[in-house]
Design a protein around this motif. Structure first.
Motif, PDB file in Angstrom:
ATOM      1  N   VAL A   1      -6.179   1.633  -7.181  1.00 46.49           N
ATOM      2  CA  VAL A   1      -5.884   2.913  -6.537  1.00 46.49           C
ATOM      3  C   VAL A   1      -7.161   3.459  -5.918  1.00 46.49           C
ATOM      4  N   ALA A   2      -7.073   3.833  -4.633  1.00 44.26           N
ATOM      5  CA  ALA A   2      -8.183   4.459  -3.917  1.00 44.26           C
ATOM      6  C   ALA A   2      -7.954   5.966  -3.898  1.00 44.26           C
ATOM      7  N   GLN A   3      -8.838   6.692  -4.545  1.00 43.27           N
ATOM      8  CA  GLN A   3      -8.762   8.155  -4.565  1.00 43.27           C
ATOM      9  C   GLN A   3      -9.850   8.699  -3.644  1.00 43.27           C
ATOM     10  N   HIS A   4      -9.399   9.280  -2.533  1.00 45.14           N
ATOM     11  CA  HIS A   4     -10.318   9.745  -1.502  1.00 45.14           C
ATOM     12  C   HIS A   4     -10.691  11.204  -1.724  1.00 45.14           C
ATOM     13  N   ARG A   5     -11.884  11.537  -1.304  1.00 41.27           N
ATOM     14  CA  ARG A   5     -12.376  12.898  -1.475  1.00 41.27           C
ATOM     15  C   ARG A   5     -11.504  13.913  -0.752  1.00 41.27           C
ATOM     16  N   ASN A   6     -10.843  13.479   0.335  1.00 39.39           N
ATOM     17  CA  ASN A   6      -9.990  14.407   1.092  1.00 39.39           C
ATOM     18  C   ASN A   6      -8.622  14.607   0.455  1.00 39.39           C
ATOM     19  N   GLY A   7      -8.372  13.958  -0.689  1.00 42.05           N
ATOM     20  CA  GLY A   7      -7.124  14.179  -1.409  1.00 42.05           C
ATOM     21  C   GLY A   7      -6.134  13.038  -1.345  1.00 42.05           C
ATOM     22  N   HIS A   8      -6.292  12.120  -0.389  1.00 46.75           N
ATOM     23  CA  HIS A   8      -5.379  10.981  -0.331  1.00 46.75           C
ATOM     24  C   HIS A   8      -5.567  10.084  -1.561  1.00 46.75           C
ATOM     25  N   THR A   9      -4.449   9.641  -2.143  1.00 45.83           N
ATOM     26  CA  THR A   9      -4.471   8.693  -3.250  1.00 45.83           C
ATOM     27  C   THR A   9      -3.536   7.548  -2.895  1.00 45.83           C
ATOM     28  N   ILE A  10      -4.118   6.371  -2.656  1.00 46.77           N
ATOM     29  CA  ILE A  10      -3.362   5.227  -2.160  1.00 46.77           C
ATOM     30  C   ILE A  10      -3.423   4.085  -3.166  1.00 46.77           C
ATOM     31  N   ALA A  11      -2.251   3.629  -3.622  1.00 52.00           N
ATOM     32  CA  ALA A  11      -2.176   2.460  -4.499  1.00 52.00           C
ATOM     33  C   ALA A  11      -2.078   1.204  -3.636  1.00 52.00           C
ATOM     34  N   VAL A  12      -2.830   0.170  -4.023  1.00 50.29           N
ATOM     35  CA  VAL A  12      -2.853  -1.079  -3.271  1.00 50.29           C
ATOM     36  C   VAL A  12      -2.659  -2.244  -4.242  1.00 50.29           C
TER      37      VAL A  12
ATOM     38  N   LEU B   1       1.259   1.224 -11.108  1.00 48.98           N
ATOM     39  CA  LEU B   1       0.136   2.089 -10.712  1.00 48.98           C
ATOM     40  C   LEU B   1       0.626   3.506 -10.453  1.00 48.98           C
ATOM     41  N   ASN B   2       1.763   3.622  -9.805  1.00 45.05           N
ATOM     42  CA  ASN B   2       2.355   4.933  -9.525  1.00 45.05           C
ATOM     43  C   ASN B   2       2.564   5.713 -10.815  1.00 45.05           C
ATOM     44  N   GLU B   3       3.082   5.045 -11.832  1.00 47.75           N
ATOM     45  CA  GLU B   3       3.352   5.707 -13.109  1.00 47.75           C
ATOM     46  C   GLU B   3       2.061   6.068 -13.835  1.00 47.75           C
TER      47      GLU B   3
ATOM     48  N   ALA C   1       0.877  -1.170   0.000  1.00 51.94           N
ATOM     49  CA  ALA C   1       0.000   0.000   0.000  1.00 51.94           C
ATOM     50  C   ALA C   1       0.913   1.218   0.000  1.00 51.94           C
ATOM     51  N   ARG C   2       0.703   2.132  -0.957  1.00 49.66           N
ATOM     52  CA  ARG C   2       1.598   3.286  -1.107  1.00 49.66           C
ATOM     53  C   ARG C   2       0.798   4.574  -1.258  1.00 49.66           C
ATOM     54  N   ASN C   3       1.179   5.577  -0.498  1.00 51.41           N
ATOM     55  CA  ASN C   3       0.630   6.917  -0.675  1.00 51.41           C
ATOM     56  C   ASN C   3       1.326   7.533  -1.887  1.00 51.41           C
ATOM     57  N   LEU C   4       0.589   7.786  -2.967  1.00 50.58           N
ATOM     58  CA  LEU C   4       1.210   8.256  -4.201  1.00 50.58           C
ATOM     59  C   LEU C   4       1.668   9.700  -4.120  1.00 50.58           C
TER      60      LEU C   4
ATOM     61  N   GLU D   1       5.661  -5.145  -5.679  1.00 53.17           N
ATOM     62  CA  GLU D   1       6.419  -3.896  -5.803  1.00 53.17           C
ATOM     63  C   GLU D   1       6.347  -3.361  -7.226  1.00 53.17           C
ATOM     64  N   ALA D   2       6.538  -4.235  -8.208  1.00 51.46           N
ATOM     65  CA  ALA D   2       6.528  -3.798  -9.606  1.00 51.46           C
ATOM     66  C   ALA D   2       5.143  -3.306 -10.020  1.00 51.46           C
ATOM     67  N   PHE D   3       4.088  -4.014  -9.633  1.00 54.12           N
ATOM     68  CA  PHE D   3       2.752  -3.572 -10.015  1.00 54.12           C
ATOM     69  C   PHE D   3       2.376  -2.268  -9.308  1.00 54.12           C
ATOM     70  N   THR D   4       2.856  -2.080  -8.086  1.00 55.24           N
ATOM     71  CA  THR D   4       2.611  -0.806  -7.407  1.00 55.24           C
ATOM     72  C   THR D   4       3.350   0.320  -8.111  1.00 55.24           C
ATOM     73  N   ASN D   5       4.569   0.047  -8.564  1.00 54.18           N
ATOM     74  CA  ASN D   5       5.300   1.051  -9.343  1.00 54.18           C
ATOM     75  C   ASN D   5       4.567   1.381 -10.638  1.00 54.18           C
TER      76      ASN D   5
END
Length: 303
Positions: A255-266, A198-200, A25-28, A192-196
């Protein structure tokens, strides 16, 4: 509870539930990440449809191919449960490359994916992943080969036997019995690679923004939402994802994009040690672990 204690508890829950898993889980926005065994290599199943779509979109934008080009697609004629779209067609169809991308990512159509792999072959996708520093994702074969398992040749009441074969392969020192589950022969990736990746896609620096935007739209509209989506999809959160399922493999990236601005890749890559096709408790456990990691990442301070 500190992070290490949380990870130990989640790892124990997975083992007790008969699940071997790799999670991230990564905070983008900040890059903060929490992981469980993120470098373990798994057969990727349908997750490869995301890097394939990206590679094909990059070629369209670069002018190598045209999205409007029509392709003749043979009928899939599959009878096993699960596959959708062209994979169940009984007659040939002519479909534009742009629409094959839609079918491949949004409804996980294997026949559409194999048509795309004839245009953008596995070795090209693997090359692009390496160029993007995403070398942990490797494509080696078509998706049609995934359907060529014992499960496809067994009666419905006997399909648990195919899962026994898959699980026996996990525990054999000589390697998996089924080539589709052998990391040395299958399409593969790591959490790790799939999270990277998503990050891109969500924060593009090396790919075309237009390709990233189209992929985000397709993943947002993904119709297979039975695994992690129940934990993440709310009125305040947009969950964009792609699943991958084959025998005892149950994956999802999103990727979870929250209304408060957090964007977390899982990313969740898992294999079950229980010989059953339908495992709602396993699906629930995978989603629970993914959510716990996501929640912990949201609490971490920025760098």
């Amino acid at each position: 509870m500190n992070t290490e204690t949380l990870l130990d508890r989640l790892r124990t829950k997975l083992l007790e539930g008969g699940i071997l898993g790799s999670f991230t889980a990564r905070n983008l926005a900040t890059g903060q990440q929490i992981s469980l065994d993120p470098d373990r290599v798994f057969p990727a199943a349908s997750l490869v449809k995301v890097p394939l779509a990206l590679a094909t979109m990059q070629r369209i934008i670069d002018g190598e191919i045209r999205g409007s080009t029509r392709v003749d697609v043979s009928p899939g004629r599959l009878t096993i449960p699960g596959p959708t779209g062209l994979s169940k067609f009984r007659h040939p169809a002519t479909i534009a490359i742009d629409d094959l991308l839609y079918l491949s990512v949004r409804i996980s159509d294997n026949s559409a994916t194999d048509a795309l792999l004839e245009i953008t072959p596995p070795e090209h996708v693997t090359w692009l992943m390496r160029e993007l520093n995403l070398g942990g994702i490797i494509l080696r074969h078509s998706l049609g080969e995934l359907a060529d398992t014992a499960e496809a040749r067994l009666r419905p009441e006997e399909r648990y036997l195919a899962h026994h074969l898959a699980i026996d392969g996990v525990n054999r020192a000589a390697g998996p019995l089924l080539p589709q589950l052998d990391p040395a022969r299958a399409n593969t990736g790591t959490a790790e690679a799939f999270t990277n990746l998503l990050n891109e896609i969500w924060r593009p620096t090396r790919i075309h923004e237009a390709a990233a935007q189209r992929l985000r739209q397709l993943m947002k509209a993904n119709v297979l939402r039975h695994r992690l989506a129940p934990e993440f999809d709310t009125d305040a959160t947009v969950w964009s994802s792609k699943t991958g399922t084959l025998l005892n493999l149950r994956h999802e990236i999103g990727v979870a994009q929250h209304r408060n601005g957090h964007t977390i890749a899982v990313t969740a890559l898992t294999e079950s040690t229980t010989a059953a096709a339908n495992q709602p408790a396993a699906e629930e456990l995978i989603a629970h672990v993914a959510r716990q990691l996501h929640n912990r990442v949201r609490t971490l301070q920025d760098f």
